[in-house]
Design an enzyme around this catalytic site. Structure first.
Site, PDB file in Angstrom:
ATOM      1  CG  LEU A  10      -1.837  -1.203   1.371  1.00 59.45           C
ATOM      2  CD1 LEU A  10      -2.894  -0.928   2.431  1.00 59.45           C
ATOM      3  CD2 LEU A  10      -2.494  -1.587   0.059  1.00 59.45           C
ATOM      4  NE  ARG A  17       1.919  13.739  10.866  1.00 62.73           N
ATOM      5  CZ  ARG A  17       2.690  13.028  11.696  1.00 62.73           C
ATOM      6  NH1 ARG A  17       3.700  13.588  12.317  1.00 62.73           N
ATOM      7  NH2 ARG A  17       2.440  11.745  11.889  1.00 62.73           N
ATOM      8  NE  ARG A 332      34.182  13.970 -14.160  1.00 63.50           N
ATOM      9  CZ  ARG A 332      34.223  14.743 -15.239  1.00 63.50           C
ATOM     10  NH1 ARG A 332      35.215  15.627 -15.390  1.00 63.50           N
ATOM     11  NH2 ARG A 332      33.301  14.650 -16.163  1.00 63.50           N
TER      12      ARG A 332
HETATM   13  C1  UD1 Z   1      -3.350   1.788   9.823  1.00 61.91           C
HETATM   14  C2  UD1 Z   1      -4.182   0.715  10.524  1.00 61.91           C
HETATM   15  C3  UD1 Z   1      -3.859   0.737  12.019  1.00 61.91           C
HETATM   16  C4  UD1 Z   1      -2.377   0.532  12.227  1.00 61.91           C
HETATM   17  C5  UD1 Z   1      -1.585   1.553  11.439  1.00 61.91           C
HETATM   18  C6  UD1 Z   1      -0.115   1.241  11.478  1.00 61.91           C
HETATM   19  C7  UD1 Z   1      -6.246   0.579   9.256  1.00 61.91           C
HETATM   20  C8  UD1 Z   1      -7.674   0.966   9.201  1.00 61.91           C
HETATM   21  N1  UD1 Z   1      -5.563   1.001  10.314  1.00 61.91           N
HETATM   22  O1  UD1 Z   1      -3.772   3.023  10.362  1.00 61.91           O
HETATM   23  O2  UD1 Z   1      -4.585  -0.277  12.685  1.00 61.91           O
HETATM   24  O3  UD1 Z   1      -2.068   0.630  13.601  1.00 61.91           O
HETATM   25  O4  UD1 Z   1      -1.969   1.539  10.040  1.00 61.91           O
HETATM   26  O5  UD1 Z   1       0.592   2.305  10.912  1.00 61.91           O
HETATM   27  O6  UD1 Z   1      -5.766  -0.101   8.361  1.00 61.91           O
HETATM   28  N2  UD1 Z   1      -3.179   3.753   2.329  1.00 61.91           N
HETATM   29  C9  UD1 Z   1      -3.510   3.607   1.005  1.00 61.91           C
HETATM   30  N3  UD1 Z   1      -4.780   3.904   0.600  1.00 61.91           N
HETATM   31  C10 UD1 Z   1      -5.710   4.367   1.452  1.00 61.91           C
HETATM   32  C11 UD1 Z   1      -5.374   4.529   2.800  1.00 61.91           C
HETATM   33  C12 UD1 Z   1      -4.097   4.207   3.214  1.00 61.91           C
HETATM   34  O7  UD1 Z   1      -2.683   3.183   0.198  1.00 61.91           O
HETATM   35  O8  UD1 Z   1      -6.843   4.618   0.998  1.00 61.91           O
HETATM   36  C13 UD1 Z   1      -1.819   3.442   2.773  1.00 61.91           C
HETATM   37  C14 UD1 Z   1      -1.114   4.688   3.236  1.00 61.91           C
HETATM   38  O9  UD1 Z   1      -0.309   5.198   2.186  1.00 61.91           O
HETATM   39  C15 UD1 Z   1      -0.255   4.206   4.376  1.00 61.91           C
HETATM   40  C16 UD1 Z   1      -0.989   2.977   4.901  1.00 61.91           C
HETATM   41  O10 UD1 Z   1      -1.896   2.593   3.903  1.00 61.91           O
HETATM   42  O11 UD1 Z   1       1.010   3.761   3.946  1.00 61.91           O
HETATM   43  C17 UD1 Z   1      -1.674   3.243   6.222  1.00 61.91           C
HETATM   44  O12 UD1 Z   1      -2.647   4.204   5.997  1.00 61.91           O
HETATM   45  P1  UD1 Z   1      -3.108   5.222   7.114  1.00 61.91           P
HETATM   46  O13 UD1 Z   1      -4.296   5.917   6.649  1.00 61.91           O
HETATM   47  O14 UD1 Z   1      -1.953   6.014   7.553  1.00 61.91           O
HETATM   48  O15 UD1 Z   1      -3.541   4.220   8.256  1.00 61.91           O
HETATM   49  P2  UD1 Z   1      -3.354   4.467   9.771  1.00 61.91           P
HETATM   50  O16 UD1 Z   1      -4.360   5.429  10.215  1.00 61.91           O
HETATM   51  O17 UD1 Z   1      -1.940   4.711  10.096  1.00 61.91           O
END
Ligand code: UD1
Ligand code: CA
Length: 458
Positions: A10, A17, A332
Site C-alpha cells: 500500500l 506531514r 570520475r
Molecule cells: C493503519 C491501521 C492501524 C495501524 C496503522 C499502522 C487501518 C484501518 N488502520 O492506520 O490499525 O495501527 O496503520 O501504521 O488499516 N493507504 C492507502 N490507501 C488508502 C489509505 C491508506 O494506500 O486509501 C496506505 C497509506 O499510504 C499508508 C498505509 O496505507 O502507507 C496506512 O494508511 P493510514 O491511513 O496512515 O492508516 P493508519 O491510520 O496509520
C-alpha cells in the site's frame, strides 16, 4: 516458507506531514526510495505476484519504480486501507496467500515476515508490536483467554481500549480465497469514514477462520514514515545497523555514528574507515584499505592496501592495490588505476587508465587518457581533451616524464620515454625518448614599470 505468495504494497497515501510534492514513498532512505526498500524485502520472499497500490502524486510512483515483476494499480480516490487492497484484487492469485505491506515502512525484515508465513494456510496472521506510546495505532483487543477479538482504531477506541499497548502494525497475511468476500463486506461506518482493512479480523472470526499474531522482534522494523523527523530517525536506525554489521565483520570505524552506507559496502580484512565517509551504490574495499575522513566513494572497487586520503570523491572507478589517492582528489567514472599509482591533491581524473607505478601528484586534469607505466605527470598538467564539440584521447606511453604546467592537446600521443619540459603545449605526437619543449626565449626588460591603478596618487 510454504506455499505461493502474493504481496500487496500500500503506497497511495499523501504523506501530508512530509510537506513535499514528492509522494511520501519516493523519499529516499539510505539513498533509495522508501518503497524500493519494501519492494526489495518483498522480492526476498520469492513471491508469485507483487502489486503496488499507488495514488497520490500522479504517475510519479510507477515512473520511478516500474518493473516487469510488479503490477502497479492506481487507487483514486483513497477510501482506506481495505479499499486499497480491493484495487489489487484482480492482480492476485487466488490460490496463493496475500501479504499486505506498506510502502512507508522501510525497515521490516524478510526474517520477520518469514516468521508470519510459517503459520498455517487458512489463517489470518497479524504482525503486532508492544509500544510504550501506542497513540495513533490500531489496538489489538483480546478476550480474557488471550484470543484476538478485533482491532480497534485509535480514533474509534474507548478510553480503556486506548490503554492497550499491543498495536496493529497493519502488516498481515490473508487467505486470498476469502479476501474478495471479506472486502466486499467492509463498510465505512467509523470515525474516519474509511474502509478499514482491520475489520477483516471480525469477518475472519465470523467465518471461523483462526486469527493469529506474530510479534515484531525489533520495533524499529514496524515504524512508518509520516514526517521528515521520522524519516531522519529511521535513516539513523538503518545506518547504525549498517555500522554494527561492519564492526561485527571486523572493519575498524573511527566512529560508528559517523558513516553512511547508501547501498552495499563489502570489506575485506583490516579495513579502516575514518569519520564522515559516505558510500553510495556498490562499493568494495579489499584487505587493508584505509579511507581517510570525509571521503565519498560511489560504485567503486578499491584494491588491497590502498589509502584514500581525506576529502576525496571517487565515482565509478577501479582503484588498484597499494595506491595513494588524495587528499582532495576527484576520480570520475570510467577511471582505472593500476597498482602503486599515486593521484594527489586537486587532481581530477576522468575516464582514464593509469598503468602501474604512475603518478599525478598535484593540481592536474587527466581526462580520456591512457597513461602507461612509471609515468610522472607534473603539477598543473592538463589534457585538453575537448575541442568544443568532441572528446579526444591522449596517450602517454610508459616512462614518460611530464614537467609542470603542460598542456596535452588531444588527440595526441606522447611516446615512450619522452621528457616534456615545463610549460610546454604538446599538440603533435612525439617520438620516443628525448626532450620536447616549446622554445620561446625568456627576455628581460630593464627599467620596466608596473602599471598603477588610475586615480591613485603617484
Ligand atoms: C493503519 C491501521 C492501524 C495501524 C496503522 C499502522 C487501518 C484501518 N488502520 O492506520 O490499525 O495501527 O496503520 O501504521 O488499516 N493507504 C492507502 N490507501 C488508502 C489509505 C491508506 O494506500 O486509501 C496506505 C497509506 O499510504 C499508508 C498505509 O496505507 O502507507 C496506512 O494508511 P493510514 O491511513 O496512515 O492508516 P493508519 O491510520 O496509520
Ligand atoms: Ca499511518
Amino acid at each position: 516458507m510454504s506455499g505461493r505468495l502474493n504481496v500487496v504494497i500500500l503506497a497511495a497515501g499523501q504523506g501530508k506531514r512530509m510537506h513535499s510534492r514528492l509522494p511520501k514513498v519516493l523519499h529516499p532512505l539510505a539513498g533509495k526510495p522508501l518503497l524500493a526498500h519494501v519492494i526489495a524485502t518483498a522480492r526476498a520472499l520469492r513471491p508469485h505476484r507483487v502489486c503496488v497500490v499507488y495514488g497520490h502524486g500522479g504517475d510519479q510512483v510507477p515512473q520511478a519504480l516500474a518493473a516487469a515483476d510488479l503490477a502497479m494499480v492506481r487507487q483514486e480516490p483513497q477510501l482506506g486501507t481495505g479499499h486499497a487492497v480491493q484495487q489489487a484484487l484482480p492482480h492476485l492469485d487466488a490460490s496463493a496467500r496475500t501479504l499486505v505491506l506498506y510502502g512507508d515502512v522501510p525497515l521490516l525484515s524478510a526474517q520477520t515476515l518469514s516468521g508470519m508465513l510459517a503459520a498455517g494456510g487458512d489463517t489470518l496472521v497479524l504482525l503486532t508490536a508492544e509500544l510504550d506510546q501506542p497513540g495513533g495505532y490500531g489496538r489489538i483487543v483480546r478476550e480474557a483467554g488471550g484470543a484476538v477479538t478485533r482491532i480497534v482504531e485509535h480514533r474509534d477506541a474507548s478510553p480503556a481500549e486506548r490503554g492497550i499497548r499491543e498495536v496493529n502494525t497493519g502488516i498481515m497475511v490473508i487467505p486470498t480465497a476469502r479476501l474478495a468476500g471479506w472486502l466486499a463486506a467492509l463498510t465505512n461506518e467509523n470515525a474516519q469514514r474509511e474502509y478499514y482493512l482491520t475489520d477483516l479480523v471480525r469477518l475472519a472470526l465470523a467465518d471461523r477462520v483462526a486469527v493469529m499474531t506474530v510479534r515484531a522482534r525489533d520495533t524499529v522494523e514496524i515504524l512508518g514514515v509520516n514526517s521528515k523527523g521520522e524519516l531522519a530517525q529511521l535513516e539513523r536506525a538503518h545506518q547504525r545497523r549498517c555500522a554494527e554489521r561492519l564492526l561485527e565483520h571486523g572493519v575498524t570505524l573511527a566512529d560508528p555514528l559517523r558513516i553512511d552506507v547508501r547501498g552495499s559496502l563489502a570489506c575485506g580484512a583490516d579495513v579502516r574507515i575514518d569519520v564522515n565517509c559516505v558510500f553510495e551504490g556498490e562499493v568494495s574495499l579489499d584487505d587493508g584499505v584505509e579511507i581517510g575522513a570525509n571521503c565519498l566513494l560511489r560504485d567503486t572497487r578499491v584494491g588491497s592496501a590502498t589509502r584514500i586520503e581525506p576529502y576525496s570523491f571517487i565515482d565509478g572507478a577501479r582503484v588498484g592495490a597499494r595506491c595513494r589517492v588524495g587528499p582532495y582528489a576527484r576520480i570520475r567514472p570510467g577511471t582505472e588505476l593500476g597498482t602503486d599509482v599515486h593521484v594527489g591533491n586537486f587532481v581530477e581524473v576522468k575516464a582514464s587508465r593509469f598503468g602501474e607505478g604512475s603518478k599525478a601528484n598535484h593540481l592536474s586534469y587527466v581526462g580520456d587518457a591512457a597513461v602507461g607505466r612509471n609515468v610522472n605527470i607534473g603539477a598543473g598538467t592538463i589534457t585538453c581533451n575537448f575541442d568544443g564539440a568532441n572528446k579526444h584521447q591522449t596517450v602517454i606511453e610508459d616512462d614518460v616524464h611530464i614537467g609542470s604546467d603542460v598542456q596535452l592537446v588531444a588527440p595526441v600521443t606522447v611516446a615512450r620515454g619522452t621528457t616534456v619540459g615545463a610549460g610546454t603545449t604538446v599538440w603533435k605526437d612525439t617520438r620516443p625518448g628525448g626532450l620536447v619543449l616549446n622554445t620561446t626565449a625568456q627576455e628581460q626588460r630593464p627599467g620596466w614599470k608596473r602599471p598603477t591603478k588610475s586615480g591613485e596618487p603617484r
